[in-house]
Every structure is written in C-alpha cells, then in structure tokens.
Enzyme design. Structure first.
Site, short mmCIF file in Angstrom:
data_model
loop_
_atom_site.label_atom_id
_atom_site.label_comp_id
_atom_site.label_asym_id
_atom_site.label_seq_id
_atom_site.Cartn_x
_atom_site.Cartn_y
_atom_site.Cartn_z
N ARG A 39 0.81 -1.22 0.00
CA ARG A 39 0.00 0.00 0.00
C ARG A 39 0.85 1.27 0.00
O ARG A 39 0.54 2.23 -0.72
CB ARG A 39 -0.96 -0.03 1.19
CG ARG A 39 -1.87 1.21 1.31
CD ARG A 39 -2.48 1.68 0.01
NE ARG A 39 -3.11 0.63 -0.76
CZ ARG A 39 -3.44 0.74 -2.04
NH1 ARG A 39 -3.13 1.85 -2.73
NH2 ARG A 39 -4.03 -0.25 -2.67
N LYS B 114 0.29 24.62 -4.38
CA LYS B 114 -0.92 23.93 -3.95
C LYS B 114 -0.70 22.41 -4.01
O LYS B 114 -1.27 21.70 -4.83
CB LYS B 114 -2.11 24.35 -4.82
CG LYS B 114 -2.42 25.84 -4.69
CD LYS B 114 -3.49 26.29 -5.67
CE LYS B 114 -3.74 27.78 -5.55
NZ LYS B 114 -4.72 28.28 -6.55
N LYS C 147 1.59 39.76 -4.12
CA LYS C 147 0.18 39.67 -4.50
C LYS C 147 -0.58 40.83 -3.87
O LYS C 147 0.00 41.70 -3.19
CB LYS C 147 -0.37 38.32 -4.09
CG LYS C 147 0.46 37.15 -4.65
CD LYS C 147 -0.14 35.81 -4.35
CE LYS C 147 -1.27 35.50 -5.31
NZ LYS C 147 -1.74 34.10 -5.20
N GLU D 79 2.01 40.14 -9.09
CA GLU D 79 0.72 39.76 -9.66
C GLU D 79 0.01 41.00 -10.20
O GLU D 79 0.00 42.06 -9.57
CB GLU D 79 -0.14 39.11 -8.58
CG GLU D 79 -1.51 38.69 -9.04
CD GLU D 79 -2.34 38.13 -7.90
OE1 GLU D 79 -2.51 36.90 -7.84
OE2 GLU D 79 -2.80 38.94 -7.05
N ASP E 37 -3.05 37.56 -13.85
CA ASP E 37 -4.04 36.75 -13.15
C ASP E 37 -5.46 36.96 -13.68
O ASP E 37 -5.95 38.08 -13.75
CB ASP E 37 -4.00 37.10 -11.66
CG ASP E 37 -4.88 36.19 -10.82
OD1 ASP E 37 -4.98 34.99 -11.15
OD2 ASP E 37 -5.46 36.68 -9.84
#
Length: 315
Positions: free
Chosen positions: A126, A161, A193, A221, A242
């Site tokens: 597994r 992410k 950002k 950004e 973006d």
C-alpha cells in the site's frame, strides 16, 4: 536515486530520466512516515500478512498499470522495500524495472517485477502504491498540458498547492510529465500579490522592501494592463497575469513587450498566465505570448493513476 543500504540487499535501484531527481534523504523520510502511518511506530506490524504468510515464503509480484498514463514515483519502490525488509528482519526483494519515471505507459503494462519474501511484498504494497499512484497521476495530468502547449514556446508550471509533506514528490512528478517547477516554497522567489501591496502601501513599496531584505527574483501579480505597467515601473523581474480574459491578456503581453529593453526594463520580462485556466483554452492562452501557464490543478486536483501490485500464483 540510490540510497545506502543498512546491509547487503539484492535491490536494483531504479534509474530515472527526470532531472533533477528526488533527494534520497527525502525519499527515505517520506517512506518512513508513510510506513509509520500504516504499521504503527517502527518496527510496526501488519497483523494480517504476518499471521497468514510464513516469514520463509517467497514469491514474485508485478507492479502493473491499470490505466494508461505517464509514470512517476518508481524511485520510491526500492526504498520502500528496503525499509520494510529491515523492519521485518527479512531480505529485501530484488527488483527488475521495465519502465522508468517519465515514460508513457499503457494499460496492462508491467512496470516492475519484485521477487523476495512475500511478507515484505504485502506489507510494502500500500505504501508503494500510494506514492507511485499519486506521483503518476500528477505526471499524467502534467503531460496532458505539455502536449497541448507543444510548439507554442510556453511551458506549464506547478504551484505551491501541493499535498502537505509530498511537495518534493509532486513537483518531481511535474517534471516527469514535462512540466516546469515554479518555486519550491516561500523562501526562493518573492511573489507580491494584492495583500502584500495592501500591507506595503503600493507595488513600488512592496518591491523595494523585498529588494532591501533579500536577494531573490521578484514577481508581481497583476489583474489589469495598468497594474502590469505599474509593476514594470517598480522593477519586477517577471509578472503573474491573473484571471485575464484572452483579449486582455494578449493586449497586456503586447504592452509589456513594447516596454522591454527601455527605461530600465529588462530585455525580456517573463510573463506567466494564471487563474481560470483550463486545458481546452491552454493553447489560445499560450498563443497570447506568455512564457508560462501556472496550473494549481496539476497537484491539487490530479486523480491518481491506477496502479496495482499483483502477486503471481505459486507455481
């Protein structure tokens, strides 16, 4: 991707065409964590396999693709077997690989054959499958984007992410699928950002603060062409464009390219499209002239590639 065995073990390390490869120390640590989850703290136990299979029993198992895709993560196979064998006090199975990371594979293809103590094969199963299936799923998703972008000059990028604890493996899998890693974390590239701009007071102030504190590349950004020009004036090294509709994106790219090499702007400003990107519009976005498309879904939404470990019947 070899690791130093604790004793002489008949394990064939898997060569990988993917560069740079995974750090063997990271692989060892990730496998240890996964085995502790499955078996309990070392040495741990598998109450089913250890009760039903004699320690002396040997056999052969095949790692088989249940579906077509791009394989990655085979580099963890030998380390998983090695650690399980050490925990059980048994010899490690020998491994013969029939594929390498980065290969396109067919449904039913045997990727590796493992021969040795059946207890080791079943206990390792597994953990081995979790890691290789996850990595192969990411590689397969990435390869689809890479094929769509072929010939455009643009590359697909991953993001942060990622699955906690598996970033190194998932970014390795992106490379296996012919994608490109963006940044490994918050430490190697500055990405300014909207919240950073709010905190600093302006784009220029944010860029200046980063420059004063750290010697790193600075990305800013931008949601509009005006913001992109402001970022250029502030001294950004490259821009994250973006959630721009394709016509706005194309216009922004043209405006940036027209400024390159003038007024202190670098001769080539790297441009990255992100947000609201789907495979069916990947090519039109690339043809707008960006260098990169960053796609969080490569790692946060890619399904696993279905792999299995099939124990051969005793002859």
């Amino acid at each position: 991707m070899s690791t130093t065995p604790e004793r002489d073990l008949p394990v064939v390390d898997q060569p990988s065409a993917v560069q740079p490869g995974l750090d063997p120390a990271w692989v060892a640590g990730a496998v240890t964590t996964a085995l502790d989850e499955d078996l309990g703290p070392a040495p741990g136990r598998d109450v089913t396999s250890q009760a039903t299979v004699p320690a002396s029993a040997t056999g052969t198992a095949d790692l088989v693709a249940r579906e077509a895709g791009t394989v990655a993560g085979l580099v963890v196979v030998t380390e998983t077997l090695r650690q399980v064998a050490t925990r059980l006090g048994l010899p490690a199975p020998a491994v013969t690989f029939h594929a390498q990371d980065g290969d396109d594979i067919a449904r039913g293809q045997v990727l590796a054959s493992l021969a040795g103590p059946v207890q080791v094969l079943l206990v390792a199963e597994r953990t081995l499958l979790n890691l290789t299936s996850r990595a192969s799923g990411v590689a397969t998703a990435t390869a689809a984007w890479a094929r769509e972008l072929a010939g455009t000059g643009a590359q697909v990028l991953d993001t942060r992410k990622t699955t906690p604890g598996l970033r190194a493996l998932e970014k390795y899998a992106v490379r296996a699928g012919c994608g490109t890693n963006k940044r490994m974390g918050l430490y190697d590239v500055a990405m300014i950002k909207d919240n950073h701009v709010v905190a600093a007071g302006s784009v220029a102030a944010a860029v200046a603060a980063v420059r004063a504190a750290f010697d790193v590349a600075v990305q800013v950004e931008a949601d509009t062409t005006v913001q992109a020009m402001e970022a250029l004036d502030a001294g950004a090294d490259f821009l994250l464009l973006d959630n721009m509709p394709t016509p706005v994106l194309a216009a922004t790219v043209s405006a940036v390219r027209a400024r390159q090499g003038r007024d202190g702007v670098p001769a080539h400003v790297e441009l990255e499209a992100t947000g609201n990107l789907t495979l069916d519009r990947a090519r039109e976005v690339a043809e707008a002239g960006v260098d990169y498309l960053s796609v969080g879904a490569l790692t946060h939404s890619a399904p696993i590639l279905d792999l299995a470990l099939d124990l051969r019947p005793a002859s």
